[in-house]
Scaffold this motif. Structure first.
Motif, PDB file in Angstrom:
ATOM      1  N   UNK A 114       0.923  -1.073  -0.163  1.00  0.00           N
ATOM      2  CA  UNK A 114      -0.036   0.065  -0.162  1.00  0.00           C
ATOM      3  C   UNK A 114       0.730   1.176  -0.009  1.00  0.00           C
ATOM      4  N   UNK A 115       0.296   2.405  -0.577  1.00  0.00           N
ATOM      5  CA  UNK A 115       1.091   3.493  -0.762  1.00  0.00           C
ATOM      6  C   UNK A 115       0.084   4.750  -0.616  1.00  0.00           C
ATOM      7  N   UNK A 116       0.264   5.616   0.345  1.00  0.00           N
ATOM      8  CA  UNK A 116      -0.728   6.860   0.195  1.00  0.00           C
ATOM      9  C   UNK A 116      -0.045   7.948   0.276  1.00  0.00           C
ATOM     10  N   UNK A 117      -0.446   9.136  -0.106  1.00  0.00           N
ATOM     11  CA  UNK A 117       0.140  10.332  -0.117  1.00  0.00           C
ATOM     12  C   UNK A 117      -0.377  11.039   1.577  1.00  0.00           C
TER      13      UNK A 117
ATOM     14  N   UNK B 168       1.261  -5.067   6.847  1.00  0.00           N
ATOM     15  CA  UNK B 168       0.437  -3.778   6.599  1.00  0.00           C
ATOM     16  C   UNK B 168      -0.189  -3.763   5.245  1.00  0.00           C
ATOM     17  N   UNK B 169      -1.332  -4.178   5.137  1.00  0.00           N
ATOM     18  CA  UNK B 169      -1.830  -3.873   3.799  1.00  0.00           C
ATOM     19  C   UNK B 169      -2.965  -2.738   3.420  1.00  0.00           C
ATOM     20  N   UNK B 170      -2.834  -1.757   4.307  1.00  0.00           N
ATOM     21  CA  UNK B 170      -3.734  -0.682   4.113  1.00  0.00           C
ATOM     22  C   UNK B 170      -3.344   0.553   4.863  1.00  0.00           C
ATOM     23  N   UNK B 171      -3.134   1.787   4.439  1.00  0.00           N
ATOM     24  CA  UNK B 171      -2.826   3.165   5.293  1.00  0.00           C
ATOM     25  C   UNK B 171      -3.773   4.227   4.804  1.00  0.00           C
ATOM     26  N   UNK B 172      -4.417   4.840   5.727  1.00  0.00           N
ATOM     27  CA  UNK B 172      -5.438   5.880   5.643  1.00  0.00           C
ATOM     28  C   UNK B 172      -5.298   6.971   6.693  1.00  0.00           C
TER      29      UNK B 172
END
Length: 572
Positions: free
Chosen positions: A307-310, A352-356
Motif C-alpha cells: 500500500x502507498x498513500x500520500x 500492513x496492507x492498508x494506510x489511511x
C-alpha cells in the motif's frame, strides 16, 4: 615481576576503558538515532508529542485481511475477506474507535471485494470474478444497492471490477474480463452508466485508477500477452469528456505489470513488476516532464509493498517481509530519502496492507501473527501550531486570545495554541484600553501546517467636541478637562483623548452664564460625540435711581401740598 603485573593491569584498564567508551558511543548513536527518528516523524506526521505513541487496536472478528479502505470524512468503509474466505464489509467510526461488521448486508452472489471509493454522498464497492462482476452502492441511509446487473446490461462485458476512482462528480470504474478490459463512467446524480470501452484500447487491463485533480490516470498491463514476467505495462489518462491518452510508450523498459499508485500533487509513486524477472520494483514519475526515477534500491531487499498513500506531499508506504514481518516507512520525494518507521508498529503485527488518514488520525490496516485482520488507530491527533504574534503593546502589557472558546493570556508578544485541522474563530483583547487590536477578531482554517497570525495594537484616541450656543461672535470661552484648558473664539472646542472617563468644566466671560452642560463627566466610548453648551446673558440686578428720585419728588410734593392745606385751615 612487579613491573610485568603493573603493565598487564595498565593494558587491561586501557582495554576496559576502550570497551566502555565503545559501548557508550554505540548507546549514544542508538539513542540519537531513535531521537532523530522521532523528530523526523514529528516533521512528517506533525505529532505534538511522540513520548508515547498510543495505538488503539480494533480487532475485526472473523476477518482474515482488509482489501480496501475509503472514507467520507466521518467514517471508514472497509472490505476484505473472512477467515473462511467469504467477502466482508464493515464500518469504522474513528471518533469513538467503533467497528461494526455489516457483511450481512452483502447480496448472496458477491465474491472477492477488492475496491471502494466515496463520492457525491455514496460509496461504490467493487470486486467479483471473471464471470461474476460486483458493483454495490452503499448510501447515506445505510442500505446496499446492487448495481452489478447494470455493468452487464450496459454491454461492458465486465468480468470483475478492479478499481474505482472519483473526481469531478464522476466515478471511473475499471475492470477486466476474459476477453478484454471494460471501463465505465458512473454519474451518481443521474444514476447513469456510460461505457468507455470503445475509447480505450481493448488490451488495457486496469489494476488501479486514480484521480489527480484534473483527470484520471489508469495503470495496469496489456492483456493477452501471456503470463508475467514479459507482460507489457499499460498506463493512460482518462479525461472527464471520455477521451483517452495512452502513455504506455513512455514507460521505462524495466517496468512490467503495474500495481499500486499514489499522487502527491506533482509526482506519482508506482509499484510494478520488473519486466525481466517479475520482482517487485518501485519508481516515481513526473507527468509534466516525463521524468522517471528508479527507487527500488532505496528499500530493503525482500520487501513486498502492499500500500502507498500520500501524506503532506510525502508518501507513507506499508508492506511486509516474507508475510511475517511488517514494514512502514516514509518516502521524501524532494531529496529521495527513506525514513523507516517500522519500530512504531506493535510486535504482534506481521503485515500492513492498508494506510489511511482521517480526521487527523493515522489508520493502519494490518494482519496479526494469528492471521486476524486488525485496525491500528493512533489516538495522538496531528496537532499544528497557531501562533498569534502581537506588535505595538508596551512591553509587559497583558493581552489575550480566545480561540473557539478557550482563552490564553500572555505578557510576551506571542500566544500559541496547538490544534488539529479545522476552522477556528478568535477574539483579541488587552487590559490596556488605550490600545486597540487589528484585527480584533476573525476566522481561519488550519489545514496541515502551522498558522502565524499578526495582531497589531494601535494607540487608540477618541474625539469629543464642545459646541457653544448663545455667546456673541468672537467671544472667548474655554473648556478644561483634567487640568488641560483649551480656548476658542469660535463655536467649537475639540479634545483628542485616550480611552477613559473624564470630568470637564466650561468657562464663559462675565456677563454670561451657562444654563446647560456647563460641567460633567464624559466617557471616550462615546467617541465622536458632541456636547452642546448653552449660554445666556447674565440678568441685570442693579437698582435704578430714577424711580427712587421720582418717588422722593412725589413724596416731597405731596408733603408740601399737605402742609399748605393745613396752613390755610389754621388761618380760617
Amino acid at each position: 615481576m612487579d613491573k610485568k603485573v603493573k603493565l598487564i593491569k595498565i593494558v587491561v584498564s586501557v582495554i576496559l576503558l576502550l570497551l566502555i567508551s565503545g559501548f557508550s558511543v554505540m548507546a549514544y548513536i542508538s539513542l540519537n538515532s531513535i531521537h532523530n527518528a522521532n523528530e523526523n516523524l514529528k516533521k512528517v506526521l506533525n505529532y505534538s508529542s511522540l513520548s508515547a505513541l498510543n495505538f488503539e487496536m480494533i480487532n475485526l472478528t472473523n476477518w482474515n485481511y482488509i482489501t480496501s479502505i475509503s472514507s467520507n470524512g466521518n467514517l471508514l468503509i472497509l472490505t476484505g475477506a473472512s477467515l473462511s474466505g467469504n467477502p466482508t464489509f464493515g464500518i469504522f467510526y474513528n471518533q469513538n474507535y467503533t467497528f461494526i461488521d455489516r457483511s450481512n448486508l452483502l447480496p448472496g452472489h458477491v465474491q472477492n471485494l477488492v475496491t471502494s471509493c466515496y463520492g457525491d454522498g455514496i460509496f461504490l464497492i467493487g470486486g467479483g470474478t471473471f464471470s461474476n462482476p460486483v458493483l454495490l452502492e452503499y448510501n447515506s441511509y445505510g442500505y446496499i444497492v446492487d448495481l452489478s446487473s447494470s455493468l452487464v446490461s450496459n454491454n461492458n462485458n465486465f468480468g470483475s471490477v478492479n478499481s474505482i476512482a472519483f473526481g469531478d462528480n464522476i466515478f471511473l470504474i475499471g475492470g477486466a474480463s476474459n476477453a478484454y478490459s471494460p471501463i465505465s463512467f458512473f454519474y451518481p446524480v443521474s444514476n447513469q452508466f456510460v461505457s468507455l470501452t470503445n475509447n480505450i484500447p481493448y488490451y488495457f487491463a486496469t489494476n488501479h485508477n486514480l484521480w489527480n485533480g484534473n483527470n484520471f490516470i489508469m495503470v495496469g498491463a496489456k492483456a493477452g500477452w501471456g503470463g508475467s514476467p514479459g507482460t507489457p505495462p499499460a498506463m493512460g489518462l482518462v479525461y472527464t469528456n471520455g477521451n483517452f491518452e495512452d502513455l504506455s510508450n513512455i514507460l521505462p523498459s524495466y517496468v512490467g505489470v503495474m500495481g499500486e499508485i499514489a499522487y502527491n500533487g506533482y509526482i506519482y509513486l508506482i509499484t510494478a513488476e520488473n519486466s525481466s524477472n517479475g520482482a517487485q520494483i518501485i519508481f516515481s514519475f513526473n507527468l509534466t516532464n516525463d521524468d522517471f526515477n528508479y527507487l527500488t534500491n532505496l528499500f530493503p531487499a525482500g520487501l513486498n509493498i502492499n500500500t502507498i498513500t500520500n501524506y503532506q506531499n510525502n508518501f507513507l508506504i506499508g508492506g511486509n517481509f516474507n508475510s511475517n514481518k511488517p514494514y512502514l516507512a516514509v518516502y521524501f520525494p524532494l531529496n529521495q530519502t527513506i525514513l523507516n518507521l517500522t519500530y512504531i508498529i506493535p510486535s504482534y503485527i506481521k503485515n500492513i496492507n492498508g494506510l489511511f488518514e482521517q480526521n487527523n488520525t493515522l489508520i493502519i490496516a494490518g494482519q496479526t501473527l494469528n492471521n486476524n485482520a486488525i485496525l491500528l488507530s493512533n489516538k495522538n491527533n496531528y496537532l499544528f501550531k497557531i501562533n498569534f504574534i502581537e506588535n505595538g503593546l508596551p512591553s509587559g502589557t497583558p493581552w489575550s486570545v480566545t480561540l473557539n472558546g478557550t482563552t490564553k493570556s500572555s505578557t510576551t508578544n506571542t500566544i500559541t495554541f496547538s490544534e488539529p485541522n479545522g476552522t477556528y474563530s478568535y477574539r483579541i483583547a488587552t487590559v490596556n484600553k488605550s490600545y486597540s487590536p487589528s484585527p480584533s477578531s476573525g476566522k481561519f482554517t488550519l489545514n496541515g501546517e502551522a498558522v502565524n497570525l499578526s495582531i497589531i495594537f494601535k494607540f487608540q484616541t477618541y474625539t469629543i467636541t464642545f459646541i457653544e450656543n448663545g455667546l456673541p461672535p468672537e467671544t472667548n470661552w474655554s473648556v478644561t478637562i483634567n487640568g488641560i484648558t483649551k480656548y476658542s473664539t469660535g463655536e467649537n472646542i475639540t479634545f483628542t483623548l485616550i480611552n477613559g472617563t473624564y470630568t470637564y468644566n466650561v468657562n464663559v466671560p462675565s456677563g454670561y452664564i451657562i444654563v446647560e452642560n456647563g460641567s460633567g463627566e464624559i466617557n471616550t466610548w462615546n467617541s465622536g460625540s458632541k456636547i452642546i453648551i448653552k449660554a445666556i446673558q447674565t440678568p441685570n440686578n442693579s437698582i435704578s435711581i430714577i424711580p427712587i428720585v421720582v418717588t422722593i419728588i412725589m413724596v416731597i410734593i405731596i408733603g408740601v401740598l399737605i402742609n399748605e392745606i393745613r396752613k390755610r385751615k389754621n388761618k380760617k
